[in-house]
Scaffold this motif. Structure first.
Motif: not given
Length: 231
Positions: A137-143, A148-152, A145-146
């Protein structure tokens, strides 16, 4: 001949006493069963023999029946006030919460690898499964977030580039006109043909960017011409 009455007292003969115990025990258990079925009564029967063996019968959970009996006798002997009943209720709730806190603390200690000495193989496998699910779950959430931040960041870079080109097109039009006149003068000079073509290529690329920006002017506020001051 009728059945004679016997004197109710301890049977001295060991054999006769044991035979009588077995017969009357079975009869008592049978009567308890019949009473529970015929009258829908909750019955718990416990018999200890002289040798210490235990015999029991219950049409319900025997421990629950005993607890119910204790509660009934306690309620009959001790009439508690509402304050005392509230205190007992909160004491029971507090005890349950302390047990839950203790279980959670042990669970957290196990997750960090502490207090595993008394754990068996089954408990260790369950702990391993919990850790694997948590890591997944942590890895999926981290992926997520990365991504989303890249797109922003990409959207922000495009937005800033568009704003920069738009402002340059609106704030420096006279400089571009002067630069075009200077290039035309350079083109008339001898030996400046190669340099002139390079500069013309540069200007054509800038003009292409300006034409593209004209199509997106509606998305940005246009400065008021009355308040535009040029030095």
């Amino acid at each position: 001949m009728g059945r004679g009455k016997i004197e109710i007292k301890r049977i001295e003969n060991n054999t006769n006493r044991q035979v009588t115990f077995c017969k009357r025990r079975n009869g008592l258990l049978k009567k308890a069963y019949e009473l529970s079925v015929l009258c829908d009564a909750e019955i718990a029967l416990i018999v200890f023999s002289s040798r210490g063996r235990v015999y029991e019968y219950s049409n319900n959970n025997i421990k629950g029946t005993i607890d119910r009996y204790k509660k009934a006798t306690s309620d009959a002997s001790n009439i508690c006030t509402p304050q005392e009943l509230n205190a007992q209720f909160y004491q029971q709730e507090s005890k349950k919460l302390r047990q839950q806190i203790h279980m959670l603390q042990n669970s957290n200690r196990h997750l960090v690898g502490e207090g595993l000495g008394s754990s068996n193989v089954r408990e260790l496998k369950q702990l391993e499964s919990r850790l694997e699910r948590g890591i997944s779950k942590i890895r999926s959430k981290k992926h997520d977030l990365i991504i989303a931040e890249t797109e922003n960041l990409q959207k922000r870079e495009v937005h800033l580039e568009q704003e920069n080109a738009f402002l340059r097109a609106k704030l420096f039009p006279f400089e571009q006109i002067a630069e075009n006149e200077r290039l035309q003068q350079l083109s008339m000079m001898p030996g400046a043909g190669q340099e002139y073509h390079a500069i013309q290529h540069y200007l054509a690329r800038n003009m292409l960017q300006l034409n593209v920006m004209e199509g997106v002017q509606a998305s940005y506020p246009v400065p008021d011409k009355k308040t535009l001051h040029l030095d």
